[in-house]
Scaffold this motif. Structure first.
Motif, PDB file in Angstrom:
ATOM      1  N   PHE A  93      59.216   3.751  44.018  1.00  0.00           N
ATOM      2  CA  PHE A  93      60.345   4.612  44.355  1.00  0.00           C
ATOM      3  C   PHE A  93      61.338   3.980  45.320  1.00  0.00           C
ATOM      4  N   ILE A  94      60.929   2.961  46.049  1.00  0.00           N
ATOM      5  CA  ILE A  94      61.898   2.366  46.969  1.00  0.00           C
ATOM      6  C   ILE A  94      62.455   1.069  46.393  1.00  0.00           C
ATOM      7  N   HIS A  95      61.638   0.347  45.650  1.00  0.00           N
ATOM      8  CA  HIS A  95      62.152  -0.889  45.068  1.00  0.00           C
ATOM      9  C   HIS A  95      62.766  -0.665  43.697  1.00  0.00           C
ATOM     10  N   ILE A  96      62.010  -0.025  42.799  1.00  0.00           N
ATOM     11  CA  ILE A  96      62.501   0.035  41.413  1.00  0.00           C
ATOM     12  C   ILE A  96      63.496   1.179  41.206  1.00  0.00           C
ATOM     13  N   LEU A  97      63.189   2.343  41.785  1.00  0.00           N
ATOM     14  CA  LEU A  97      64.026   3.516  41.495  1.00  0.00           C
ATOM     15  C   LEU A  97      65.527   3.279  41.692  1.00  0.00           C
ATOM     16  N   PRO A  98      65.962   2.696  42.831  1.00  0.00           N
ATOM     17  CA  PRO A  98      67.407   2.474  42.984  1.00  0.00           C
ATOM     18  C   PRO A  98      67.994   1.591  41.889  1.00  0.00           C
ATOM     19  N   ASN A  99      67.150   0.774  41.278  1.00  0.00           N
ATOM     20  CA  ASN A  99      67.649  -0.083  40.210  1.00  0.00           C
ATOM     21  C   ASN A  99      67.736   0.634  38.875  1.00  0.00           C
ATOM     22  N   THR A 100      67.311   1.911  38.837  1.00  0.00           N
ATOM     23  CA  THR A 100      67.430   2.670  37.595  1.00  0.00           C
ATOM     24  C   THR A 100      68.446   3.801  37.747  1.00  0.00           C
ATOM     25  N   PHE A 101      69.142   3.836  38.891  1.00  0.00           N
ATOM     26  CA  PHE A 101      70.100   4.923  39.132  1.00  0.00           C
ATOM     27  C   PHE A 101      71.105   5.076  38.013  1.00  0.00           C
ATOM     28  N   HIS A 102      71.551   3.936  37.464  1.00  0.00           N
ATOM     29  CA  HIS A 102      72.579   4.040  36.440  1.00  0.00           C
ATOM     30  C   HIS A 102      72.091   4.862  35.252  1.00  0.00           C
ATOM     31  N   VAL A 103      70.842   4.683  34.865  1.00  0.00           N
ATOM     32  CA  VAL A 103      70.294   5.444  33.735  1.00  0.00           C
ATOM     33  C   VAL A 103      70.145   6.913  34.122  1.00  0.00           C
ATOM     34  N   ILE A 104      69.595   7.139  35.326  1.00  0.00           N
ATOM     35  CA  ILE A 104      69.332   8.509  35.745  1.00  0.00           C
ATOM     36  C   ILE A 104      70.626   9.311  35.816  1.00  0.00           C
ATOM     37  N   LEU A 105      71.666   8.711  36.391  1.00  0.00           N
ATOM     38  CA  LEU A 105      72.918   9.452  36.575  1.00  0.00           C
ATOM     39  C   LEU A 105      73.567   9.780  35.237  1.00  0.00           C
ATOM     40  N   VAL A 106      73.551   8.808  34.322  1.00  0.00           N
ATOM     41  CA  VAL A 106      74.147   9.078  33.017  1.00  0.00           C
ATOM     42  C   VAL A 106      73.375  10.188  32.318  1.00  0.00           C
ATOM     43  N   GLN A 107      72.044  10.129  32.383  1.00  0.00           N
ATOM     44  CA  GLN A 107      71.218  11.159  31.760  1.00  0.00           C
ATOM     45  C   GLN A 107      71.481  12.517  32.399  1.00  0.00           C
ATOM     46  N   LEU A 108      71.624  12.523  33.719  1.00  0.00           N
ATOM     47  CA  LEU A 108      71.873  13.782  34.426  1.00  0.00           C
ATOM     48  C   LEU A 108      73.152  14.417  33.912  1.00  0.00           C
ATOM     49  N   SER A 109      74.197  13.626  33.792  1.00  0.00           N
ATOM     50  CA  SER A 109      75.470  14.221  33.386  1.00  0.00           C
ATOM     51  C   SER A 109      75.414  14.658  31.930  1.00  0.00           C
ATOM     52  N   ILE A 110      74.695  13.907  31.094  1.00  0.00           N
ATOM     53  CA  ILE A 110      74.549  14.345  29.699  1.00  0.00           C
ATOM     54  C   ILE A 110      73.786  15.657  29.647  1.00  0.00           C
ATOM     55  N   ASN A 111      72.746  15.769  30.481  1.00  0.00           N
ATOM     56  CA  ASN A 111      71.941  16.987  30.488  1.00  0.00           C
ATOM     57  C   ASN A 111      72.729  18.196  30.974  1.00  0.00           C
ATOM     58  N   VAL A 112      73.561  18.008  32.009  1.00  0.00           N
ATOM     59  CA  VAL A 112      74.343  19.142  32.515  1.00  0.00           C
ATOM     60  C   VAL A 112      75.206  19.705  31.388  1.00  0.00           C
ATOM     61  N   VAL A 113      75.890  18.820  30.691  1.00  0.00           N
ATOM     62  CA  VAL A 113      76.740  19.250  29.587  1.00  0.00           C
ATOM     63  C   VAL A 113      75.908  19.955  28.528  1.00  0.00           C
ATOM     64  N   GLY A 114      74.804  19.326  28.167  1.00  0.00           N
ATOM     65  CA  GLY A 114      73.956  19.875  27.107  1.00  0.00           C
ATOM     66  C   GLY A 114      73.385  21.227  27.476  1.00  0.00           C
ATOM     67  N   PHE A 115      72.990  21.393  28.729  1.00  0.00           N
ATOM     68  CA  PHE A 115      72.322  22.635  29.124  1.00  0.00           C
ATOM     69  C   PHE A 115      73.302  23.789  29.231  1.00  0.00           C
ATOM     70  N   ILE A 116      74.536  23.501  29.651  1.00  0.00           N
ATOM     71  CA  ILE A 116      75.530  24.586  29.669  1.00  0.00           C
ATOM     72  C   ILE A 116      75.720  25.101  28.248  1.00  0.00           C
ATOM     73  N   LYS A 117      75.698  24.158  27.299  1.00  0.00           N
ATOM     74  CA  LYS A 117      75.836  24.577  25.908  1.00  0.00           C
ATOM     75  C   LYS A 117      74.563  25.259  25.392  1.00  0.00           C
ATOM     76  N   SER A 118      73.414  24.768  25.820  1.00  0.00           N
ATOM     77  CA  SER A 118      72.149  25.351  25.365  1.00  0.00           C
ATOM     78  C   SER A 118      72.031  26.801  25.786  1.00  0.00           C
ATOM     79  N   GLU A 119      72.576  27.093  26.946  1.00  0.00           N
ATOM     80  CA  GLU A 119      72.487  28.467  27.441  1.00  0.00           C
ATOM     81  C   GLU A 119      73.167  29.418  26.456  1.00  0.00           C
ATOM     82  N   VAL A 120      74.238  28.947  25.798  1.00  0.00           N
ATOM     83  CA  VAL A 120      74.923  29.750  24.785  1.00  0.00           C
ATOM     84  C   VAL A 120      73.954  30.083  23.662  1.00  0.00           C
ATOM     85  N   ILE A 121      73.255  29.034  23.192  1.00  0.00           N
ATOM     86  CA  ILE A 121      72.342  29.239  22.077  1.00  0.00           C
ATOM     87  C   ILE A 121      71.220  30.186  22.477  1.00  0.00           C
ATOM     88  N   LEU A 122      70.708  29.968  23.687  1.00  0.00           N
ATOM     89  CA  LEU A 122      69.626  30.835  24.151  1.00  0.00           C
ATOM     90  C   LEU A 122      70.102  32.270  24.250  1.00  0.00           C
TER      91      LEU A 122
END
Lengths: 347, 555
Positions: free
Chosen positions: A254-283
């Motif tokens: 978490f201190i050595h590797i995690l910061p080196n994966t931030f780029h993936v995590i952040l992109v996934q986070l923003s994709i998920n936010v968009v997706g979940f706002i839309k999913s709430e409609v379906i739900l």
């Protein structure tokens, strides 16, 4: 730079650097402002500071936005109640109560008459829905649900995915096998079926339920990507060097590797936010979403579906525009954050 | 007078970055005659590869601008003025090129034969059958055994040397008049390197082909280049006939390049450093006294390794697995304050052994006995530390230099205050010759040599008794390599650290070591006092290894 403030657990200088870069990035700051504005809106409406009276029927139904001049509709709506009263005798049957009712009405015109339409507004800033509620206020009130669902569920899903992915990729072996098996089971079940199952287990409706459902089902994509990142990084020499130095598993993960994966995590986070706002409609459409008395951007879009046929587009505009602005700002923000967190990118 | 085959005149070249542009080549001029071998020598960033790419027309036009007075004359054409279309007709057919890494230069999903035939059908307009025959001829010409079988092999089925042979076959399939070889042997083992060099030499003689040979290693070109061009920072330092360059170099930089590489004959106390030599007066620097290396009767055994093996499982299919023995029954001894050099080619198991000794991967078999003084640090990071090969990968890119060096202190000395840690980090940085003003920077802002210093400082923070250097200078330029080797020797003198020095480069290992262990395919071939092993090797493998070392210019 102030490098003496290094703390053992995290690397503030990385964050310091990121903040400094973020402040310099004008578009990033603008999107941060927009996201903060939306969060403030939803917090405000949650605490009742703004949009408290969103469910008051302040305008005539389907009142158009105020920038449209439609004086013709105005007269139509006013005369409608009178017609309605006379229609009672249409089938030639005598209404035994009509005389009494008429008497009561004449005696107390203020109390029993439905609120006089002439007092209602005929135009609203963003128009009105079919009960005459302000679309603008509904949009604000709806942000509460949508942002809560979108942000919190996305954070929950990304956290679960990151932690599981880190464990699987870092340790490998049977931990990896087990988590992969878990992942396969999760993805093998059709998405909607899974949602039904979780909804049935939770057995109650509401925002918390939606967050749990989306959070518990949405981690799979993040898991896969983070696992791959950890597989790649765990054999890197800097991690081996940390091992040789006596760094614990936790520290390496978490201190050595995690910061080196931030780029993936952040992109996934923003994709998920968009997706979940839309999913709430379906739900909401499936009846697992928010209750009828709660408004969300999803439920507004759902209503707008039917209204569009009648040429009433302002509810779609309200919810759609708010969603588009938030989602765009959020993606730009995560993009900026990703760059800001990477010391290699020259500002 | 004979007209040269290729004549580069006043080549100046700029990289465009937004509004600014950076000069990469400054007024480069040289000629290549027909059938001549010209070596372009320089360290990283000298512009040698850019020059080659400019000749090939492979530079991206939107990022690069060539000065309008520059000319690259090929017969009657000026290559800087050619259109993309015209350049393409030249490439492969008239000028062939081979690259450094054969594995990444070959397409992994096409067979060797298909890739070779692609070029042949393109340049020679032959039908399938003739092209196949031609391809087989080429494969046997470059010395691939059983060309009929290898024709249908995929690149990964060939060894590194064979892959480079295939690359050469592809480069010469259009029967070019000029072959550009960009560091063609850098990724290969010394013995393979020698074979490839001999192949190129033989081909140039048979085909009367000119070669532009690009390398960072001046010693390599002495034996077969006709002319040498030494480049530094985008300019030419010296042009000369190979003999003159080696015997009577005029430019101090050329002399420095020759001197700062450890040789098998001498062991100066300190290796000369380029900066020193450049600053020195014209007659050169004072000769250094020799450093004495070797194990004496008084030396204490610090660590003795007995019968260490490493076996890796290799999964095949779903259930069956076989095993691969990376290290087989290795025993060695390390003396206090001395260096054990481990030398071997790729796949010899030397890195695996180093990782096992450093405790990063467990041993399958065997055990290690330590001197009783070390018993209280066994199993801790203070016993043994490791410096890796690639200084670009061994530092966490998201940590500042301060955090990197501070980390071992945080982990092992939790009682230290922040102020004490800061002082200690500054002391360590000073030890390895860096300024403490650099502490808040990130690894990518440093050069390879500086990064290796940072990695050394990080190891020193724990005051280890043993330091494993796993190919720690292999990725560095010769001038930087000399600095890092000097630093390691100084630290060894100062702190009496015992070094385990792992490298494929025999001359570097010999320079650094008191004792040398030669490994081949996981086994120890030969162990002995370093000078003894180099001067009178007992085993044929060691003899072969020593004879493959580039000797520079021999007369």
């Amino acid at each position: 730079m102030n490098h003496t403030t290094t703390s053992p657990s995290f690397s503030p200088s990385l964050w310091n650097l990121a903040c400094a870069r973020l402040v310099r990035d004008k578009i990033g700051m603008l999107s941060l402002g927009i996201v903060l504005f939306f969060i403030l809106l939803s917090v405000g409406s949650f605490t009742g500071l703004i949009a408290q009276n969103w469910d008051e029927e302040i305008a005539v139904n389907y009142a158009p936005p105020s920038f449209l001049d439609t004086s013709k509709e105005h007269t139509d709506t006013v005369s409608r109640p009178v017609i309605a009263r006379q229609q009672i005798n249409l089938y030639g049957l005598h209404d035994p109560l009509s005389a009494v009712l008429n008497q009561i009405e004449l005696a107390h015109p203020q109390d029993t008459m439905p609120p006089n339409d002439e007092k209602k507004l005929t135009h609203l800033l963003l128009g009105a829905d079919k009960w005459g509620r302000s679309v603008a206020l509904k949009t604000i009130k709806g942000s509460e649900t949508s942002i809560m669902v979108g942000l919190i569920a996305a954070i929950v899903a990304t956290c679960i995915g990151t932690v599981l992915g880190a464990l699987a990729g870092y340790f490998g072996g049977w931990v990896d096998d087990l988590l992969n098996w878990f992942y396969n089971v999760f993805t093998a079940i059709p998405y909607l079926l899974l949602i039904f199952a979780i909804a049935a287990v939770l057995n109650q409706k509401g925002v918390t339920t939606i967050i749990l459902i989306l959070g518990l089902t949405g981690w799979t994509g993040v898991f896969r990507l983070i696992r791959a990142e950890y597989l790649k990084h765990r054999q890197r020499e800097y991690v081996l060097a940390a091992k040789a130095m006596g760094a614990s598993h936790y520290r390496r993960m978490f201190i050595h590797i995690l910061p080196n994966t931030f780029h993936v995590i952040l992109v996934q986070l923003s994709i998920n936010v968009v997706g979940f706002i839309k999913s709430e409609v379906i739900l909401s459409f499936l009846g697992f979403g928010v209750p009828v008395d709660v408004v969300s951007w999803g439920s507004m879009l759902n209503e707008a579906q039917n209204e569009l046929v009648l040429g009433i587009w302002w509810q779609l505009l309200g919810a759609g525009a708010a969603m588009a602005i938030l989602v765009t700002a959020f993606s730009v923000l995560t993009d900026t954050l990703r760059d800001a967190l990477d010391p290699k990118v020259v500002a | 007078m004979n007209k040269p085959l290729l004549s580069v005149q006043h080549l100046s070249l700029f990289f465009k970055q937004g509004d600014t542009s950076k000069q990469v080549l400054n007024d480069i001029s040289f000629d290549i005659e027909k059938g001549q071998t010209l070596a372009l020598v320089g360290e990283s960033g000298s512009g040698k590869s850019v020059t080659a790419l400019a000749i090939m027309g492979l530079l991206p036009e939107d990022l690069v601008s060539i000065d309008e007075h520059s000319t690259i004359n090929w017969h009657d054409q000026n290559l800087t003025q050619l259109s993309r279309q015209q350049h393409r007709q030249l490439r492969g057919k008239k000028i062939g090129m081979i690259f450094q890494d054969p594995m990444s230069s070959l397409n992994p999903v096409m067979t060797v034969g298909e890739q070779l035939m692609e070029g042949i059908t393109l340049h020679l307009s032959l039908g399938y059958k003739e092209a196949r025959l031609r391809a087989l001829e080429l494969l046997s010409e470059v010395g691939i055994p059983e060309p009929n079988r290898r024709f249908d092999a995929y690149p990964h089925e060939l060894s590194g040397g064979q892959q480079q042979r295939v690359m050469i076959a592809m480069a010469i399939c259009g029967e070019p008049q000029l072959l550009i070889a960009d560091e063609p042997t850098t990724a290969l083992d010394v013995t393979i390197q020698r074979q490839i060099l001999e192949l190129i030499k033989q081909l140039t003689n048979e085909r009367h082909m000119a070669v532009l040979f690009i390398t960072h290693d001046l010693a390599l070109v002495g034996e077969f280049a006709d002319k040498v061009v030494v480049m530094r920072h985008g300019s030419i330092r010296e042009v000369g006939i190979t003999r003159t360059i080696f015997k009577d170099a005029q430019d101090p930089y050329t002399r420095a390049l020759l001197l700062c590489r450890p040789s098998l004959a001498h062991r100066p106390f300190h290796l000369p450093v380029v900066e020193e030599l450049l600053a020195a007066p014209h007659h050169g620097i004072e000769p250094q006294r020799e450093r004495v290396r070797g194990i004496g009767a008084m030396d204490q055994v610090l660590m003795s390794v007995k019968g260490v093996s490493k076996r890796f499982p290799v999964t095949q299919g779903l259930f069956s697995r076989t095993y691969f023995d990376a290290v087989k029954d290795v025993s060695c001894t390390l003396y206090r304050g001395k260096t054990l050099g481990i030398v071997g080619e790729s796949g010899s198991g030397k890195t695996t052994l180093g990782l096992m000794l450093a405790g990063i991967i467990p041993m399958t078999q065997g055990h290690i006995d330590y001197h009783q003084d070390l018993h209280n640090v066994i199993g801790t990071a203070q016993l043994i530390q490791i410096i890796f090969q690639n200084p670009y990968a061994s530092l966490n890119p998201r940590f500042t230099i301060f955090q990197i060096i501070e980390e071992p202190l945080l982990l092992h000395f939790p009682d230290m205050t922040r102020q004490q840690r800061k002082q200690e980090v500054e002391r360590l940085v000073g030890l390895v010759g860096l300024s403490s003003t650099m502490l808040s920077r990130y690894p990518h802002e440093f050069s390879g040599g500086q990064r290796q210093r940072i990695a050394i400082a990080r190891c020193l923070a724990l005051k280890p008794h043993i330091l494993v250097c796993d190919e720690s200078v292999s990725a560095l330029d010769v001038s930087v390599q000399a600095q890092v080797l000097n630093l390691l020797q100084d630290l060894q003198d100062q702190f009496k650290i015992s070094l385990i020095f792992i490298s494929h480069d025999l001359s570097v290992v010999r320079y650094m070591s008191d004792e040398i262990m030669v490994m081949h395919q996981g086994r120890v071939v030969e162990t002995g006092q370093s000078d003894h092993v180099i001067q009178s090797p007992q085993m044929p493998y060691t003899q072969n290894l020593i004879s493959a070392i580039p000797k520079g210019y021999l007369l």
